[in-house]
Motif scaffolding. Structure first.
Motif, PDB file in Angstrom:
ATOM      1  N   VAL A 355      26.520   1.549  37.203  1.00  0.00           N
ATOM      2  CA  VAL A 355      27.009   2.171  35.980  1.00  0.00           C
ATOM      3  C   VAL A 355      28.026   1.262  35.310  1.00  0.00           C
ATOM      4  N   GLY A 356      27.932   1.120  34.010  1.00  0.00           N
ATOM      5  CA  GLY A 356      28.951   0.389  33.270  1.00  0.00           C
ATOM      6  C   GLY A 356      28.688  -1.096  33.243  1.00  0.00           C
ATOM      7  N   ILE A 357      29.731  -1.897  33.234  1.00  0.00           N
ATOM      8  CA  ILE A 357      29.616  -3.351  33.159  1.00  0.00           C
ATOM      9  C   ILE A 357      30.317  -3.953  34.363  1.00  0.00           C
ATOM     10  N   PRO A 358      29.681  -4.185  35.446  1.00  0.00           N
ATOM     11  CA  PRO A 358      28.279  -3.894  35.757  1.00  0.00           C
ATOM     12  C   PRO A 358      28.140  -2.539  36.418  1.00  0.00           C
ATOM     13  N   ARG A 359      27.000  -2.256  37.029  1.00  0.00           N
ATOM     14  CA  ARG A 359      26.757  -0.983  37.684  1.00  0.00           C
ATOM     15  C   ARG A 359      26.249  -1.246  39.094  1.00  0.00           C
ATOM     16  N   ALA A 360      26.669  -0.448  40.042  1.00  0.00           N
ATOM     17  CA  ALA A 360      26.213  -0.552  41.425  1.00  0.00           C
ATOM     18  C   ALA A 360      26.043   0.854  41.964  1.00  0.00           C
ATOM     19  N   LEU A 361      25.607   0.978  43.206  1.00  0.00           N
ATOM     20  CA  LEU A 361      25.324   2.287  43.780  1.00  0.00           C
ATOM     21  C   LEU A 361      26.575   3.138  43.881  1.00  0.00           C
ATOM     22  N   THR A 362      26.454   4.389  43.471  1.00  0.00           N
ATOM     23  CA  THR A 362      27.540   5.343  43.677  1.00  0.00           C
ATOM     24  C   THR A 362      27.231   6.293  44.819  1.00  0.00           C
ATOM     25  N   ARG A 363      25.967   6.476  45.105  1.00  0.00           N
ATOM     26  CA  ARG A 363      25.607   7.419  46.171  1.00  0.00           C
ATOM     27  C   ARG A 363      25.841   6.819  47.539  1.00  0.00           C
ATOM     28  N   TRP A 364      25.540   5.508  47.656  1.00  0.00           N
ATOM     29  CA  TRP A 364      25.730   4.825  48.941  1.00  0.00           C
ATOM     30  C   TRP A 364      26.535   3.547  48.704  1.00  0.00           C
ATOM     31  N   PRO A 365      27.825   3.644  48.453  1.00  0.00           N
ATOM     32  CA  PRO A 365      28.611   2.435  48.174  1.00  0.00           C
ATOM     33  C   PRO A 365      28.825   1.598  49.423  1.00  0.00           C
ATOM     34  N   GLN A 479      15.051   1.109  46.143  1.00  0.00           N
ATOM     35  CA  GLN A 479      14.512   1.763  47.331  1.00  0.00           C
ATOM     36  C   GLN A 479      14.858   0.984  48.592  1.00  0.00           C
ATOM     37  N   ARG A 480      14.854  -0.340  48.497  1.00  0.00           N
ATOM     38  CA  ARG A 480      15.209  -1.153  49.661  1.00  0.00           C
ATOM     39  C   ARG A 480      16.663  -0.919  50.049  1.00  0.00           C
ATOM     40  N   TRP A 481      17.554  -0.790  49.058  1.00  0.00           N
ATOM     41  CA  TRP A 481      18.956  -0.488  49.343  1.00  0.00           C
ATOM     42  C   TRP A 481      19.063   0.846  50.080  1.00  0.00           C
ATOM     43  N   ALA A 482      18.335   1.856  49.586  1.00  0.00           N
ATOM     44  CA  ALA A 482      18.399   3.178  50.212  1.00  0.00           C
ATOM     45  C   ALA A 482      17.888   3.132  51.646  1.00  0.00           C
ATOM     46  N   GLU A 483      16.822   2.384  51.897  1.00  0.00           N
ATOM     47  CA  GLU A 483      16.286   2.298  53.252  1.00  0.00           C
ATOM     48  C   GLU A 483      17.279   1.633  54.204  1.00  0.00           C
ATOM     49  N   LEU A 484      17.886   0.536  53.775  1.00  0.00           N
ATOM     50  CA  LEU A 484      18.824  -0.167  54.642  1.00  0.00           C
ATOM     51  C   LEU A 484      20.093   0.644  54.859  1.00  0.00           C
ATOM     52  N   VAL A 485      20.505   1.415  53.863  1.00  0.00           N
ATOM     53  CA  VAL A 485      21.666   2.277  54.049  1.00  0.00           C
ATOM     54  C   VAL A 485      21.387   3.317  55.126  1.00  0.00           C
ATOM     55  N   GLY A 486      20.140   3.808  55.182  1.00  0.00           N
ATOM     56  CA  GLY A 486      19.790   4.749  56.229  1.00  0.00           C
ATOM     57  C   GLY A 486      19.882   4.157  57.620  1.00  0.00           C
ATOM     58  N   GLU A 487      19.755   2.830  57.709  1.00  0.00           N
ATOM     59  CA  GLU A 487      19.840   2.172  59.014  1.00  0.00           C
ATOM     60  C   GLU A 487      21.261   1.741  59.354  1.00  0.00           C
ATOM     61  N   PHE A 490      26.872   3.764  55.061  1.00  0.00           N
ATOM     62  CA  PHE A 490      27.599   3.327  53.886  1.00  0.00           C
ATOM     63  C   PHE A 490      29.085   3.585  54.096  1.00  0.00           C
ATOM     64  N   VAL A 491      29.884   3.164  53.119  1.00  0.00           N
ATOM     65  CA  VAL A 491      31.338   3.237  53.219  1.00  0.00           C
ATOM     66  C   VAL A 491      31.850   4.260  52.209  1.00  0.00           C
ATOM     67  N   GLU A 492      32.717   5.135  52.650  1.00  0.00           N
ATOM     68  CA  GLU A 492      33.316   6.097  51.744  1.00  0.00           C
ATOM     69  C   GLU A 492      34.420   5.413  50.945  1.00  0.00           C
ATOM     70  N   MET A 493      34.258   5.397  49.641  1.00  0.00           N
ATOM     71  CA  MET A 493      35.198   4.719  48.762  1.00  0.00           C
ATOM     72  C   MET A 493      36.108   5.749  48.108  1.00  0.00           C
ATOM     73  N   PRO A 494      37.418   5.651  48.294  1.00  0.00           N
ATOM     74  CA  PRO A 494      38.336   6.598  47.638  1.00  0.00           C
ATOM     75  C   PRO A 494      38.380   6.341  46.141  1.00  0.00           C
ATOM     76  N   LYS A 495      38.798   7.368  45.414  1.00  0.00           N
ATOM     77  CA  LYS A 495      38.910   7.203  43.977  1.00  0.00           C
ATOM     78  C   LYS A 495      40.006   6.195  43.649  1.00  0.00           C
ATOM     79  N   TRP A 496      39.825   5.557  42.522  1.00  0.00           N
ATOM     80  CA  TRP A 496      40.791   4.540  42.108  1.00  0.00           C
ATOM     81  C   TRP A 496      42.092   5.187  41.640  1.00  0.00           C
ATOM     82  N   GLU A 497      43.179   4.523  41.947  1.00  0.00           N
ATOM     83  CA  GLU A 497      44.484   4.864  41.413  1.00  0.00           C
ATOM     84  C   GLU A 497      45.163   3.569  40.967  1.00  0.00           C
ATOM     85  N   ASN A 498      45.068   3.326  39.680  1.00  0.00           N
ATOM     86  CA  ASN A 498      45.629   2.110  39.072  1.00  0.00           C
ATOM     87  C   ASN A 498      45.000   0.832  39.623  1.00  0.00           C
TER      88      ASN A 498
END
Length: 687
Positions: A355-365, A479-487, A490-498
């Motif tokens: 998403v945005g400039i640029p965009r990457a996975l939000t479901r499986w960061p 789809q390849r990203w999703a498959e490898l994430v299943g193996e 992924f990492v839980e990313m906290p919301k940004w603060e500044n």
């Protein structure tokens, strides 16, 4: 024959030579002498044979049975002539028939000739040829002298035989005047000059002539320029690498040998590749900017994940710079915490892969472990390397002159060019032989960026041929990203603060009681006095500040506890317009001839800035004091800031520093549980 007019017989006699072989009825004889319109011959045994009339001899010499040495290629002449050459030959034959019979080329075979050109009526050759020239001039609407010369040339060519009636290149032996070693010498010249800069065609030919004098001085007749380049083309067909540019030749020769130790990446984020490329689409700037052309090209920075071939980061800027590189990296991280949007492909709604400039996975960061980059100054800048160190991302510099280390990102640029840019208006290609059908600059940078976003969505969802070759099945990068994430998880990313502030460029400034300075501009806020009063806050009296290059009305800093503070420009008011480094440069050029004190300079700058914005709506809508790079960076940082949930303490807020810090410490534990709940909700939306 001195003083006599040059008749057809005299022209034919001039072609005779003693010992010239002539074939009559299949028997070869040799010319011995000629006189009074007769020619005496001898046979191969030097015995006299029957004399023959001069006209009969000349016609026999011009017949196919008697090809001269230079016309040995007459046996298949009709098969090799082009359509144009055949047309010229047929016209010559029709003209000769006109001279011999009086029947014009535009007349039929059964028509009678006119009296003034009929050889049976007009016996004076010159008078009849003049009449023929007049009739040709009237019919073809050309001057009489031109027609006369045309008739004379036709007679001379017919006298010289078949070799003169067609282009000499069809009948001459091509190697007659060329040394047999010339092709080999041309090849040797190209091999010796393989790493020389590319030369203009004529310059290269002169270089060859000069080289030939020192290498083969015994060759007295060098090839013509046309022959030289014909031989060069033959060599290039056998050795195409000699045709490439000098820079490419050097890179190919000096590139390190391939190690054949391929990386087998099975985890997303284990290796990202980043590179910059200049867009091949010419853009249009609707705003009038001082000293800037209306048409230009931008630089794109992209990041691709090696394991999945997915584009995870992008940025755009007018020129390649460290800020543009860091923006691609910043937005790649920012997209991991942005779940505001989805993407629709063929009517199906997906969580937007980036998403945005640029965009990457939000479901499986998954943050990257290592980033491989080239050795350009933008990637070697302290700003970029320090950002990688802050994010805990290792940096690996690719080997010099070895694009194979970043093969995935290089190949994606080719796909971007052939599948997207070539279909855009304003495509100009990488060279003059790659121009598009519509080269007029039509798009603005934000329009191109929006289309690039749409194409990148499709790119990440479409079948990837590289993954198909590697895995043996049809699969997209997403789809390849999703498959490898299943193996691998992924990492839980906290919301940004500044966090967006930390991606801004930095500078260190001396803390003084009246504030800090940057480019002769003064910034001040209560936090400056607090840092000066706090023991041990700054050991050397300097502090690190962050600034937005496109908006210098304020800078930012973090206190020792990580709280973000705003430090405004001392002359900022509610009506102060946005200005940038580019604005300061333009203003410095306007007042550079004056001697002003710092305060006078700042007052004058403020007046000018207000004056610029106070113009009528038409001018304000058509002009921009921001550079294109400032404008692009401003949009990028606005998007980053929109994702951030942090709070910046304004400079005019009434506060007690110790009370705020105590309150912040007391709220840390209470807020941590709520933040974890928010993260669970964030990543559970698409579960």
């Amino acid at each position: 024959m001195d003083g006599e007019p040059v008749t057809k017989d005299s022209e034919w006699v001039a072609k005779l030579r003693v010992g010239m072989p002539v074939v009559f009825d299949g028997e070869q004889v040799f010319v011995q002498s000629w006189a009074d319109g007769w020619v005496q011959f001898v046979d191969a045994a030097n015995r006299p044979v029957t004399p023959r009339p001069l006209r009969a001899v000349v016609k026999a010499i011009a017949s196919p049975e008697n090809p001269p040495p230079a016309s040995m290629l007459l046996h298949d002449l009709d098969d090799r002539l082009s359509d144009t050459a055949i047309g010229k030959r047929d016209y010559h034959r029709a003209l000769i028939r006109y001279i011999d019979t009086g029947i014009a080329p535009w007349q039929g075979d059964n028509e009678k000739p006119s009296r003034d050109v009929d050889p049976d009526v007009i016996h004076i050759e010159g008078k009849r040829l003049a009449a023929i020239a007049r009739r040709i001039a009237e019919h073809d609407e050309i001057p009489y002298e031109t027609a006369r010369k045309r008739v004379s040339r036709a007679i001379k060519r017919e006298t010289a035989g078949p070799t003169a009636t067609v282009d000499g290149r069809y009948t001459r032996e091509r190697r007659k005047n060329r040394d047999a070693d010339i092709p080999a010498l041309v090849e040797k010249f190209l091999l010796d000059r393989v790493f020389d800069p590319a030369l203009h065609t004529q310059t290269q030919y002169l270089e060859f002539r000069l080289w030939l004098l020192g290498t083969a001085p015994d060759i007295t007749k060098p090839p013509s320029e046309r022959t030289f380049y014909r031989l060069v083309n033959r060599v290039h067909k056998r050795m195409p690498h000699l045709k490439t540019k000098s820079k490419t030749k050097h890179g190919t020769e000096q590139a390190p040998k391939q190690s054949f130790a391929l990386r087998h990446l099975e985890r997303p984020g284990s290796l990202w590749q980043i590179d910059a490329t200049t867009s091949n689409v010419m853009l249009w700037d609707p705003k009038d900017r001082t000293g800037k052309a209306r048409t230009y090209r931008v630089t794109l920075v992209k990041i691709i994940d090696s394991a999945t071939r997915m584009i995870v980061g992008r940025s755009i800027s007018e020129h390649s710079s460290g800020v543009g590189v860091v923006l691609a990296l910043a937005d790649a991280f920012a997209s991991m915490v942005d779940d505001r949007e989805t993407v629709t492909v063929d009517g199906r709604v997906y969580p937007r892969p980036f998403v945005g400039i640029p965009r990457a996975l939000t479901r499986w960061p998954i943050p990257p472990r290592r980033l491989i980059t080239d050795n350009g100054k933008d990637f070697l800048s302290n700003f970029h390397v320090s950002q990688l160190a802050r994010l805990g991302c290792e940096v690996e510099f690719a080997r010099v002159r070895d694009p194979r280390a970043k093969a995935f990102i290089e190949r994606s640029f080719l796909s971007y060019k052939t599948e997207f840019e070539e279909l855009c208006a304003g495509y100009v290609g990488g060279s003059i032989d790659e121009r598009g059908l519509h080269t007029e600059a039509l798009l603005t940078w934000d329009q191109l960026w929006e289309r690039d976003q749409q194409w990148t969505d499709l790119y990440n969802f479409r079948e990837h041929r590289g993954l198909r070759a590697e895995l043996g099945r049809r699969i997209s990068p997403y789809q390849r990203w999703a498959e490898l994430v299943g193996e691998t998880g992924f990492v839980e990313m906290p919301k940004w603060e500044n966090e967006w502030i930390r991606f801004l460029p930095t500078f260190r400034a001396k803390l003084r009681k009246y504030g800090i300075t940057r480019r002769y501009e003064l910034f001040n806020a209560p936090i400056i006095e607090t840092l000066l009063r706090t023991p041990g806050a700054s050991r050397d009296g300097y502090w690190t500040f962050h600034y937005n290059p496109s908006d210098l009305r304020q800078v930012y800093c973090f206190d020792p506890d990580g709280t973000a503070w705003e430090v405004p420009w001392v002359l900022r008011t509610e009506d102060t317009p946005q200005f940038s480094d580019h604005s300061l440069t333009v203003l410095g050029g306007q007042v550079g001839d004056l001697t002003l004190r710092r305060t006078e300079y700042q007052d004058r700058m403020l007046q000018l800035l207000i004056q610029w914005r106070a113009d009528d709506d038409l001018i304000r809508g058509g002009r921009s004091e921001l550079s294109r790079t400032d404008e692009m960076n401003a949009v990028a940082y606005e998007r980053l800031q929109a994702l951030d949930s942090g709070t910046v303490i304004p400079s005019d807020m009434d506060y007690d520093l110790e009370e705020l810090l105590d309150q912040a410490g007391a709220d840390v534990d209470a807020d941590s549980d709520d933040d974890l709940d928010d993260i669970d909700d964030l990543f559970g939306r698409f579960a």
